[in-house]
Design a protein around this motif. Structure first.
Motif, short mmCIF file in Angstrom:
data_model
loop_
_atom_site.label_atom_id
_atom_site.label_comp_id
_atom_site.label_asym_id
_atom_site.label_seq_id
_atom_site.Cartn_x
_atom_site.Cartn_y
_atom_site.Cartn_z
N ASN A 89 -36.79 -41.72 -36.65
CA ASN A 89 -37.64 -42.58 -37.47
C ASN A 89 -38.13 -43.74 -36.62
O ASN A 89 -37.56 -44.05 -35.57
N GLU A 90 -39.17 -44.37 -37.10
CA GLU A 90 -39.75 -45.48 -36.35
C GLU A 90 -38.80 -46.67 -36.34
O GLU A 90 -38.35 -47.14 -37.40
N LYS A 91 -38.44 -47.15 -35.14
CA LYS A 91 -37.54 -48.28 -34.94
C LYS A 91 -36.21 -48.07 -35.66
O LYS A 91 -35.63 -48.99 -36.25
N ALA A 92 -35.71 -46.83 -35.62
CA ALA A 92 -34.45 -46.51 -36.29
C ALA A 92 -33.28 -47.12 -35.53
O ALA A 92 -33.26 -47.13 -34.30
N GLY A 93 -32.29 -47.61 -36.28
CA GLY A 93 -31.10 -48.18 -35.67
C GLY A 93 -31.35 -49.47 -34.91
O GLY A 93 -30.56 -49.82 -34.03
N GLY A 94 -32.42 -50.18 -35.21
CA GLY A 94 -32.71 -51.40 -34.49
C GLY A 94 -33.28 -51.20 -33.10
O GLY A 94 -33.43 -52.17 -32.36
N GLN A 95 -33.61 -49.97 -32.73
CA GLN A 95 -34.17 -49.69 -31.41
C GLN A 95 -35.70 -49.78 -31.51
O GLN A 95 -36.34 -48.97 -32.16
N HIS A 96 -36.25 -50.77 -30.85
CA HIS A 96 -37.68 -51.03 -30.97
C HIS A 96 -38.51 -49.99 -30.22
O HIS A 96 -39.72 -49.90 -30.44
N THR A 97 -37.91 -49.24 -29.32
CA THR A 97 -38.66 -48.22 -28.58
C THR A 97 -38.72 -46.89 -29.32
O THR A 97 -39.42 -45.98 -28.87
N ALA A 98 -37.98 -46.74 -30.42
CA ALA A 98 -38.01 -45.49 -31.18
C ALA A 98 -39.33 -45.39 -31.93
O ALA A 98 -39.67 -46.24 -32.76
N GLU A 99 -40.11 -44.36 -31.63
CA GLU A 99 -41.43 -44.20 -32.22
C GLU A 99 -41.42 -43.28 -33.44
O GLU A 99 -42.34 -43.35 -34.26
N GLY A 100 -40.42 -42.42 -33.57
CA GLY A 100 -40.36 -41.53 -34.72
C GLY A 100 -41.40 -40.43 -34.65
O GLY A 100 -41.94 -40.11 -33.59
#
Length: 300
Positions: free
Chosen positions: A159-170
């Motif tokens: 998911n987008e920004k999942a788990g507080g990771q700002h690089t996760a695009e989903g």
């Protein structure tokens, strides 16, 4: 019943309804702020960490990495020759051709470059996995993309920004780049894709090799070229291994199998494995890496 016991009974009845300790009313909490999507923002910064170590990641760093070093090692007793200087089409010192486009003679020769020397710090490693699917019905209605988006989210957990990771695009939308008459226009959503890195990448790979590929009918392995194919082609020197799965493979994922009725229209997908292999024969080294993760290959 004595008179003394009779006088105690009403006292106990009256003290039972009263509290022994003084209580305070519950504090009133302010309502949480919400972002532009309407999701409440907590008071503290929440970061979800990994709850367990990835099994395939441990298998790579403890076993497979040493095996790949042994299988792909090339001994070079003498130092390599310096690379040939690039010859440009025009003289860069000529004032009449200074601002012209100056391509190198012979074209781009990156696929003919030799691989880096064999060393423990440049062993082939899996960098990311990309899952890509084209939906033909999306050109007529964007609603047809909702099923693939939810399916990829359940399969990969991205998911987008999942788990507080700002690089996760989903899960991302794939939009058309060129104008194809009667089907695709520039900017029109025609498919979905998702990039996996880190533990999510290894978790998806374990589900693929343990649940999906063994139960896929008439699957002999990922097709590959014959032994006489050139190793300096663009595809052979890219270090990327790709193959496709039919729509029947969607129902073999455990996340989809338990709720298969929620996805009425199955779809196929392409899976791309990106590695750090470069140079001549990079794709063969990437296949050796994937074969260590129990992905079968078969010659066409």
């Amino acid at each position: 019943m004595s008179a003394q016991a009779a006088t105690r009974a009403p006292r106990l009845a009256t003290t039972a309804g009263r509290t022994v300790r003084r209580t305070r009313p519950a504090p009133t909490l302010k309502p949480l702020k919400r972002d532009e999507k309407g999701v409440p923002i907590p008071h503290v910064n929440l970061i979800v960490r990994d709850t367990h170590r990835s099994r395939l990641a441990d298998h790579y760093f403890q076993t497979l990495q040493d095996d790949l070093m042994y299988m792909t090692y090339v001994h070079e007793p003498n130092p390599r020759k310096p690379p040939r200087p690039v010859r440009l089409a025009y003289d860069p010192n000529d004032p009449y051709t200074k601002h012209r486009f100056n391509p190198p003679l012979g074209g781009n020769r990156w696929s003919k470059q030799l691989p880096p020397p064999s060393a423990p710090d440049n062993i082939v490693q899996l960098e990311r996995i990309q899952i890509h699917s084209m939906i033909k019905n999306a050109a007529s209605s964007r609603v047809n993309l909702l099923g693939p988006i939810m399916a990829l989210r359940s399969i990969t957990g991205a998911n987008e920004k999942a788990g507080g990771q700002h690089t996760a695009e989903g899960v991302q939308l794939v939009r058309g780049r060129k104008n194809i008459q009667g089907w695709v226009r520039p900017g029109l959503p025609v498919g979905v894709k998702v990039d996996l890195k880190g533990p999510q990448m290894y978790d998806f790979l374990s589900i693929l090799v343990e649940f999906v590929l063994p139960r896929l009918r008439e699957f002999q392995g990922v097709p590959m070229e014959g032994p006489s194919s050139r190793l300096d082609k663009m595809s052979a020197a890219s270090g990327v291994v790709s193959f496709g799965l039919p729509p029947q493979a969607l129902g073999l994922f455990p996340q989809i199998e338990v709720n298969f009725d929620a996805y009425p229209q199955p779809f196929g997908m392409h899976i791309h494995f990106f590695t750090n292999a470069k140079g001549v024969g990079a794709q063969n080294r990437a296949r050796a890496l994937l074969s260590g993760f129990q992905i079968p290959f078969a010659r066409s």
